[in-house]
Design a protein around this motif. Structure first.
Motif, PDB file in Angstrom:
ATOM      1  N   ILE A  88       0.814  -1.217   0.000  1.00  0.00           N
ATOM      2  CA  ILE A  88       0.000   0.000   0.000  1.00  0.00           C
ATOM      3  C   ILE A  88       0.849   1.268   0.000  1.00  0.00           C
ATOM      4  CG2 ILE A  88      -1.730   1.283   1.344  1.00  0.00           C
ATOM      5  CD1 ILE A  88      -2.863  -1.446   2.218  1.00  0.00           C
ATOM      6  N   PHE A 145      -7.823  -2.200  -0.458  1.00  0.00           N
ATOM      7  CA  PHE A 145      -6.594  -2.135   0.323  1.00  0.00           C
ATOM      8  C   PHE A 145      -6.870  -2.672   1.729  1.00  0.00           C
ATOM      9  CE2 PHE A 145      -6.767   1.113  -2.863  1.00  0.00           C
ATOM     10  CZ  PHE A 145      -5.483   1.194  -3.393  1.00  0.00           C
ATOM     11  N   PRO A 147      -4.843  -2.446   5.015  1.00  0.00           N
ATOM     12  CA  PRO A 147      -3.608  -1.966   5.627  1.00  0.00           C
ATOM     13  C   PRO A 147      -3.203  -2.795   6.843  1.00  0.00           C
ATOM     14  CG  PRO A 147      -5.425  -0.498   6.185  1.00  0.00           C
ATOM     15  CD  PRO A 147      -5.986  -1.562   5.276  1.00  0.00           C
ATOM     16  N   LEU A 171     -13.436  -2.333   7.911  1.00  0.00           N
ATOM     17  CA  LEU A 171     -12.664  -2.702   9.089  1.00  0.00           C
ATOM     18  C   LEU A 171     -12.907  -1.641  10.155  1.00  0.00           C
ATOM     19  CD1 LEU A 171      -9.239  -3.686   7.480  1.00  0.00           C
ATOM     20  CD2 LEU A 171     -11.149  -5.183   8.059  1.00  0.00           C
ATOM     21  N   ILE A 176      -8.614  -1.949  11.599  1.00  0.00           N
ATOM     22  CA  ILE A 176      -7.836  -1.103  10.686  1.00  0.00           C
ATOM     23  C   ILE A 176      -6.605  -0.636  11.447  1.00  0.00           C
ATOM     24  CG2 ILE A 176      -9.286   0.923  11.225  1.00  0.00           C
ATOM     25  CD1 ILE A 176      -8.524   2.056   8.508  1.00  0.00           C
ATOM     26  N   TYR A 178      -2.131   0.532  10.685  1.00  0.00           N
ATOM     27  CA  TYR A 178      -1.054   0.714   9.703  1.00  0.00           C
ATOM     28  C   TYR A 178       0.243   0.069  10.180  1.00  0.00           C
ATOM     29  CZ  TYR A 178      -4.079   4.512   7.928  1.00  0.00           C
ATOM     30  OH  TYR A 178      -5.116   5.259   7.440  1.00  0.00           O
TER      31      TYR A 178
ATOM     32  N   ALA B 112      -6.931   8.990  10.726  1.00  0.00           N
ATOM     33  CA  ALA B 112      -7.069   8.247   9.469  1.00  0.00           C
ATOM     34  C   ALA B 112      -7.823   6.927   9.704  1.00  0.00           C
ATOM     35  CB  ALA B 112      -5.703   7.988   8.856  1.00  0.00           C
ATOM     36  N   TYR B 113      -7.608   6.296  10.848  1.00  0.00           N
ATOM     37  CA  TYR B 113      -8.383   5.087  11.175  1.00  0.00           C
ATOM     38  C   TYR B 113      -9.865   5.445  11.324  1.00  0.00           C
ATOM     39  CZ  TYR B 113      -4.023   2.680  12.691  1.00  0.00           C
ATOM     40  OH  TYR B 113      -2.782   2.109  12.763  1.00  0.00           O
ATOM     41  N   GLN B 116     -11.477   5.829   8.224  1.00  0.00           N
ATOM     42  CA  GLN B 116     -11.324   4.658   7.342  1.00  0.00           C
ATOM     43  C   GLN B 116     -10.497   4.978   6.093  1.00  0.00           C
ATOM     44  OE1 GLN B 116     -12.921   1.224   7.692  1.00  0.00           O
ATOM     45  NE2 GLN B 116     -12.599   1.961   9.781  1.00  0.00           N
ATOM     46  N   VAL B 117      -9.332   5.575   6.307  1.00  0.00           N
ATOM     47  CA  VAL B 117      -8.403   5.796   5.194  1.00  0.00           C
ATOM     48  C   VAL B 117      -7.657   4.482   4.962  1.00  0.00           C
ATOM     49  CG1 VAL B 117      -6.366   7.058   4.388  1.00  0.00           C
ATOM     50  CG2 VAL B 117      -8.147   8.248   5.682  1.00  0.00           C
ATOM     51  N   MET B 118      -8.007   3.795   3.876  1.00  0.00           N
ATOM     52  CA  MET B 118      -7.436   2.475   3.623  1.00  0.00           C
ATOM     53  C   MET B 118      -6.167   2.547   2.784  1.00  0.00           C
ATOM     54  SD  MET B 118      -9.645   0.790   5.244  1.00  0.00           S
ATOM     55  CE  MET B 118      -9.646  -0.954   4.850  1.00  0.00           C
TER      56      MET B 118
END
Ligand code: SF4
Ligand code: SF4
Ligand code: FES
Lengths: 179, 249
Positions: A88, A145, A147, A171, A176, A178, B112-113, B116-118
């Motif tokens: 990603i 995507f 992550p 998610l 979710i 990173y 961002a979570y 929901q920034v994927m």
């Protein structure tokens, strides 16, 4: 029972951590195998990707072979999913992107202490490295995507089962991530 | 006396001199934000807090609350724009979360979570931004700066020191250290300074303590940023100073 959905997976410039994490769905793998069958994947050792419903790709694009495999997946998969930080964002391999590739190779193979008679590997079998490491979406269109470094087994399960059920995958908090 | 306005169809009461952001958070309604901090005057730069009032877009952190306002915040149109802002921030720096000490405690990541920034969506810039490790106790990792100026504001307004500044314009804008050498070791920054504790991301880091909190126990592992921001909102909020009109009332 209706025909099983074909799924292909591969790791490009990744560490196989996302594949390992996918195995963390544990016994749910049996439920999944009632719905899907694997095409090209480290689990089957099929060398080329055939027509598939879902392609899951871990890792970014760091060499010429990665580009070919990615394009083959895009051509054959209805839905292409980038899984994990490297796919990603470029991830760990992309941490070389602000450096010159030539000086990276020189330092690693020639000038590092303890490298007597070092040389930069040049076997024609080796894929040529790209100047920069790219996330997948900079090379082909990516549909979804997931992550995470790696995403948890639960996140992968939720995402893939949502998708198979025809829902927009989501998610929530905790799934979710990173890192 | 308390007046009220409408936010996403809910009634929010406010005290004189509160901004829409302050009133909303106090009332338990989260509006995404990055450069707003409850202890500082509003900055109005990140635009994450953009709301719609009568078809116009405004920053909730700078907009004084007004009786009868009809404001929209949590609508897909604005959330999509907020996602784009976050994606631009993420690609402009080097945000490799897996190796970041702020991961799990980072407001950019948590926001961002929440939204929901994927994917970063845009092409990564991969800028070259060397670190400043000159100070014995503090590391600066410029790769993650989102230019919110909270450290600048904290150092000036609370620490009385002026350690940080932003230099340059547009895409060349960046954080600098106010010392002739440009190095942090040549400033009077100290670990107890407010400037050490306000960075919403992972730029200003205390050395020797990284990754000491396990995954699962970090700030935003426990609660999403929306819930956490409501906990942090001052209530009852009102002091003598007026953030909305900067003392001009
Ligand atoms: S500052 Fe936040 S978003 Fe950036 S790398 Fe660190 S955890 Fe990730
Ligand atoms: S270092 Fe942190 S607090 Fe300072 S401007 Fe950058 S992001 Fe904001
Ligand atoms: S929080 Fe309002 S502009 Fe940044």
């Amino acid at each position: 029972m209706s025909k099983k959905l074909r799924v292909a997976t591969t790791s490009l410039a990744g560490c196989f951590g996302c594949h390992m994490s996918a195995l963390d769905i544990d016994e749910r793998l049996f439920t999944l195998l009632n719905l899907i069958e694997f095409d090209r994947s480290p689990l089957t050792d099929i060398k080329h990707c055939g027509r598939c419903y879902i392609g899951l790709i871990e890792g970014g694009v760091c060499n010429a072979e990665n580009v070919h495999v990615l394009r083959e997946f895009r051509k054959n998969c209805k839905i292409l999913i980038a899984i994990g930080s490297c796919a990603i964002t470029g991830g760990l391999p992309a941490q070389r992107n602000h450096l010159d590739l030539g000086s990276c190779l020189t330092e690693v193979y020639l000038t590092e202490p303890g490298l007597a008679h070092g040389y930069i590997p040049n076997d024609p079998e080796l894929p040529l490295p790209l100047d920069k490491v790219h996330p997948l979406h900079e090379v082909v269109k990516i549909d979804y995507f997931i992550p995470g470094c790696p995403p948890s087994g639960d996140a992968i399960w939720k995402f893939v089962t949502d998708l198979i059920a025809g829902k927009t995958p989501e998610l929530g908090h905790g799934l979710i991530k990173y890192d | 006396m308390t007046d009220t306005f409408q936010l996403d169809g809910a009634t929010v009461s406010f005290e004189p001199c509160q901004t829409v952001m302050q009133a909303a958070l106090t009332a338990g309604r989260y509006i995404p934000h990055l450069c707003y901090h409850p202890e500082f005057k509003p900055h109005g730069s990140c635009k994450l807090c953009t709301i719609k009032v009568g078809g116009r877009t405004l920053s909730a952190c700078t907009m004084p609350a007004e009786a009868g306002l009809q404001a929209e915040s949590n609508i897909e149109e604005l959330n999509a724009l907020r996602r784009t802002l976050l994606q631009m921030l993420l690609v402009e720096g080097n945000h490799f979360c897996p190796s970041c000490e702020a991961s799990g405690n980072c407001q950019l990541q948590a926001t961002a979570y929440e939204l929901q920034v994927m994917t970063p969506h845009f092409n990564q810039f991969f800028p070259d931004r060397p670190l400043d490790g000159s100070h014995p106790d503090i590391l600066l990792d410029f790769n993650r700066c989102i230019l919110c100026e909270l450290c600048v504001r904290a150092s000036c307004e609370m620490d009385g020191k002026n350690v940080f500044a932003l230099a340059g314009r547009g895409i060349t804008k960046h954080l600098i250290v106010n010392a002739e050498s440009g190095m942090l070791r040549d400033t009077d920054i100290a670990l107890e300074d407010k400037a050490m504790h306000v960075c919403p991301v992972g730029v200003i880091l205390k050395k020797g303590v990284g990754f000491s909190v396990p995954i699962g126990a970090r700030r935003y592992d426990q609660r999403p940023v929306g819930a956490q921001a409501l906990d942090d909102a001052p209530r009852p909020a009102i002091s003598g100073s007026c953030d909305a009109c900067e003392g001009k009332s």
